[in-house]
Design a protein around this motif. Sequence first.
Motif, PDB file in Angstrom:
ATOM      1  N   ALA A   1      24.180   8.834  31.855  1.00 39.98           N
ATOM      2  CA  ALA A   1      23.470   7.550  31.952  1.00 39.98           C
ATOM      3  C   ALA A   1      23.938   6.746  33.168  1.00 39.98           C
ATOM      4  O   ALA A   1      23.116   6.147  33.869  1.00 39.98           O
ATOM      5  CB  ALA A   1      23.675   6.747  30.670  1.00 39.98           C
TER       6      ALA A   1
ATOM      7  N   GLU B   1      22.546   8.242  36.328  1.00 42.81           N
ATOM      8  CA  GLU B   1      21.128   7.900  36.427  1.00 42.81           C
ATOM      9  C   GLU B   1      20.934   6.428  36.802  1.00 42.81           C
ATOM     10  O   GLU B   1      20.034   6.084  37.568  1.00 42.81           O
ATOM     11  CB  GLU B   1      20.419   8.189  35.097  1.00 42.81           C
ATOM     12  CG  GLU B   1      20.070   9.636  34.893  1.00 42.81           C
ATOM     13  CD  GLU B   1      19.064  10.112  35.926  1.00 42.81           C
ATOM     14  OE1 GLU B   1      17.909   9.639  35.911  1.00 42.81           O
ATOM     15  OE2 GLU B   1      19.447  10.944  36.774  1.00 42.81           O
TER      16      GLU B   1
ATOM     17  N   ASP C   1      15.359   1.146  31.351  1.00 41.88           N
ATOM     18  CA  ASP C   1      14.908   2.486  30.964  1.00 41.88           C
ATOM     19  C   ASP C   1      16.098   3.398  30.660  1.00 41.88           C
ATOM     20  O   ASP C   1      16.097   4.122  29.651  1.00 41.88           O
ATOM     21  CB  ASP C   1      14.066   3.109  32.078  1.00 41.88           C
ATOM     22  CG  ASP C   1      12.709   2.449  32.237  1.00 41.88           C
ATOM     23  OD1 ASP C   1      12.283   1.728  31.307  1.00 41.88           O
ATOM     24  OD2 ASP C   1      12.076   2.640  33.298  1.00 41.88           O
ATOM     25  N   VAL C   2      17.112   3.365  31.512  1.00 43.24           N
ATOM     26  CA  VAL C   2      18.286   4.222  31.303  1.00 43.24           C
ATOM     27  C   VAL C   2      19.000   3.844  30.004  1.00 43.24           C
ATOM     28  O   VAL C   2      19.383   4.713  29.212  1.00 43.24           O
ATOM     29  CB  VAL C   2      19.252   4.123  32.497  1.00 43.24           C
ATOM     30  CG1 VAL C   2      20.565   4.870  32.195  1.00 43.24           C
ATOM     31  CG2 VAL C   2      18.613   4.711  33.750  1.00 43.24           C
TER      32      VAL C   2
ATOM     33  N   GLU D   1      16.929   5.085  27.072  1.00 44.21           N
ATOM     34  CA  GLU D   1      17.021   6.534  26.878  1.00 44.21           C
ATOM     35  C   GLU D   1      18.348   6.923  26.230  1.00 44.21           C
ATOM     36  O   GLU D   1      18.398   7.792  25.356  1.00 44.21           O
ATOM     37  CB  GLU D   1      16.853   7.237  28.223  1.00 44.21           C
ATOM     38  CG  GLU D   1      15.433   7.146  28.768  1.00 44.21           C
ATOM     39  CD  GLU D   1      15.348   7.402  30.261  1.00 44.21           C
ATOM     40  OE1 GLU D   1      16.387   7.793  30.862  1.00 44.21           O
ATOM     41  OE2 GLU D   1      14.264   7.212  30.841  1.00 44.21           O
TER      42      GLU D   1
ATOM     43  N   THR E   1      18.177   6.072  22.607  1.00 44.75           N
ATOM     44  CA  THR E   1      17.372   7.059  21.884  1.00 44.75           C
ATOM     45  C   THR E   1      18.195   8.298  21.557  1.00 44.75           C
ATOM     46  O   THR E   1      18.174   8.793  20.423  1.00 44.75           O
ATOM     47  CB  THR E   1      16.140   7.460  22.719  1.00 44.75           C
ATOM     48  OG1 THR E   1      15.273   6.332  22.856  1.00 44.75           O
ATOM     49  CG2 THR E   1      15.367   8.596  22.046  1.00 44.75           C
ATOM     50  N   GLU E   2      18.931   8.805  22.529  1.00 48.36           N
ATOM     51  CA  GLU E   2      19.749   9.990  22.292  1.00 48.36           C
ATOM     52  C   GLU E   2      20.822   9.734  21.239  1.00 48.36           C
ATOM     53  O   GLU E   2      21.068  10.577  20.365  1.00 48.36           O
ATOM     54  CB  GLU E   2      20.395  10.442  23.590  1.00 48.36           C
ATOM     55  CG  GLU E   2      19.431  11.057  24.578  1.00 48.36           C
ATOM     56  CD  GLU E   2      20.144  11.814  25.668  1.00 48.36           C
ATOM     57  OE1 GLU E   2      20.541  12.976  25.428  1.00 48.36           O
ATOM     58  OE2 GLU E   2      20.315  11.248  26.754  1.00 48.36           O
TER      59      GLU E   2
ATOM     60  N   ALA F   1      11.172  12.667  20.795  1.00 49.32           N
ATOM     61  CA  ALA F   1      11.187  13.314  22.108  1.00 49.32           C
ATOM     62  C   ALA F   1       9.832  13.199  22.807  1.00 49.32           C
ATOM     63  O   ALA F   1       9.769  13.121  24.036  1.00 49.32           O
ATOM     64  CB  ALA F   1      11.578  14.781  21.960  1.00 49.32           C
TER      65      ALA F   1
ATOM     66  N   VAL G   1       9.650  10.193  25.107  1.00 45.14           N
ATOM     67  CA  VAL G   1      10.630  10.061  26.185  1.00 45.14           C
ATOM     68  C   VAL G   1      10.042  10.574  27.487  1.00 45.14           C
ATOM     69  O   VAL G   1       9.563  11.706  27.568  1.00 45.14           O
ATOM     70  CB  VAL G   1      11.921  10.838  25.843  1.00 45.14           C
ATOM     71  CG1 VAL G   1      12.883  10.840  27.025  1.00 45.14           C
ATOM     72  CG2 VAL G   1      12.580  10.223  24.619  1.00 45.14           C
TER      73      VAL G   1
ATOM     74  N   ASP H   1      11.770  10.640  30.576  1.00 41.64           N
ATOM     75  CA  ASP H   1      12.734  11.280  31.469  1.00 41.64           C
ATOM     76  C   ASP H   1      12.881  12.761  31.112  1.00 41.64           C
ATOM     77  O   ASP H   1      13.212  13.111  29.985  1.00 41.64           O
ATOM     78  CB  ASP H   1      14.089  10.580  31.362  1.00 41.64           C
ATOM     79  CG  ASP H   1      15.109  11.185  32.306  1.00 41.64           C
ATOM     80  OD1 ASP H   1      15.953  11.952  31.825  1.00 41.64           O
ATOM     81  OD2 ASP H   1      15.038  10.903  33.523  1.00 41.64           O
TER      82      ASP H   1
ATOM     83  N   VAL I   1      16.446  13.906  29.802  1.00 40.66           N
ATOM     84  CA  VAL I   1      16.692  13.471  28.425  1.00 40.66           C
ATOM     85  C   VAL I   1      15.884  14.326  27.463  1.00 40.66           C
ATOM     86  O   VAL I   1      16.380  14.771  26.418  1.00 40.66           O
ATOM     87  CB  VAL I   1      16.340  11.985  28.245  1.00 40.66           C
ATOM     88  CG1 VAL I   1      16.440  11.585  26.770  1.00 40.66           C
ATOM     89  CG2 VAL I   1      17.267  11.109  29.074  1.00 40.66           C
ATOM     90  N   ARG I   2      14.625  14.570  27.831  1.00 39.97           N
ATOM     91  CA  ARG I   2      13.770  15.380  26.962  1.00 39.97           C
ATOM     92  C   ARG I   2      14.345  16.800  26.824  1.00 39.97           C
ATOM     93  O   ARG I   2      14.314  17.386  25.740  1.00 39.97           O
ATOM     94  CB  ARG I   2      12.361  15.428  27.541  1.00 39.97           C
ATOM     95  CG  ARG I   2      11.313  15.946  26.556  1.00 39.97           C
ATOM     96  CD  ARG I   2       9.913  15.601  27.005  1.00 39.97           C
ATOM     97  NE  ARG I   2       9.626  16.106  28.336  1.00 39.97           N
ATOM     98  CZ  ARG I   2       9.380  15.342  29.393  1.00 39.97           C
ATOM     99  NH1 ARG I   2       9.394  14.029  29.270  1.00 39.97           N
ATOM    100  NH2 ARG I   2       9.120  15.872  30.565  1.00 39.97           N
TER     101      ARG I   2
END
Length: 283
Positions: free
Chosen positions: A17, A20, A137-138, A141, A144-145, A185, A188, A190, A193-194
């Motif tokens: 992260a 990124e 956004d970063v 993401e 989310t993970e 997923a 998402v 990116d 990440v996906r």
Amino acid sequence: MGAPSALRDDTSLISHAVVELARRTHFPVAFGGLEHDGAVHVTTIVGARTRSIEGLVVHESRGLGGRALIERRPRMTLDYRTSRTITHDYDRAILGEGIATLFAVPVLVGGAARGVLYCGSWAQTPIGDAQARPAFDVAGELGTELRVRAEVERRLSAAPTVEGGLGAGAREEIRESYAQLRSVAATVGDADVRRRLEDIEARLAALTGDAPAAAVDSDLHLSRREIDVLACAAVGSTNGEIAASLGLRETTVKSYLASAMSKLDASTRHAAVTRARRAGLLP
């Protein structure tokens, strides 16, 4: 003795992260960490000219990051040295690096702040939407993970087992988690990440042990969306529920189901799910 695997995973996620964050915002300095015991422990730093930020621990409400953590919203200062809106507990670290402008974005998981990502510059640099949006956004993401991994781990740890393997209840827990993971997923953007979420999907699917990799029909290929739709159908979701979960129209869901059923030579969705499992495409 090595660090626990969960901690290593956290460090890896934060490291990606922060890299990124620097790449997308173009700020010269980026750093961040996750929250443990009411404090953010900075574990990754990119672009620093000194070592003053290394080992930084930021407590709730203290400094810019501490405010972002407790308030669960981004905080910014264009001139860190003269800012009167924050405490200056961490001047040795931040001013030691020569940072003037600092932007702190909390990492939110289920409404709770799990960490903070920072980006900064040595000169006073206005932060507009072009810099702020990639930072949001970063952080999103990463959140989310963390959320996906925590949910998968929770379900697996709570799943009952029988002699020699997973019980029926455990299998259903895994299948429901798999469907939810694919739904997340699918939203998402990116690619990296996906890809990492897909790695989690593969490990989760393999836990059922229904079909070893060698059993997969190399000539059978379902699109990602067809598998998304089948994974949701496998846990009993209606077309309307699948559409809402994946952000699709109901007619589009029907089209993906029809295509998957045709490829699997199945006359019903239930038969399609069964054949997809035998082919190793679903848990």
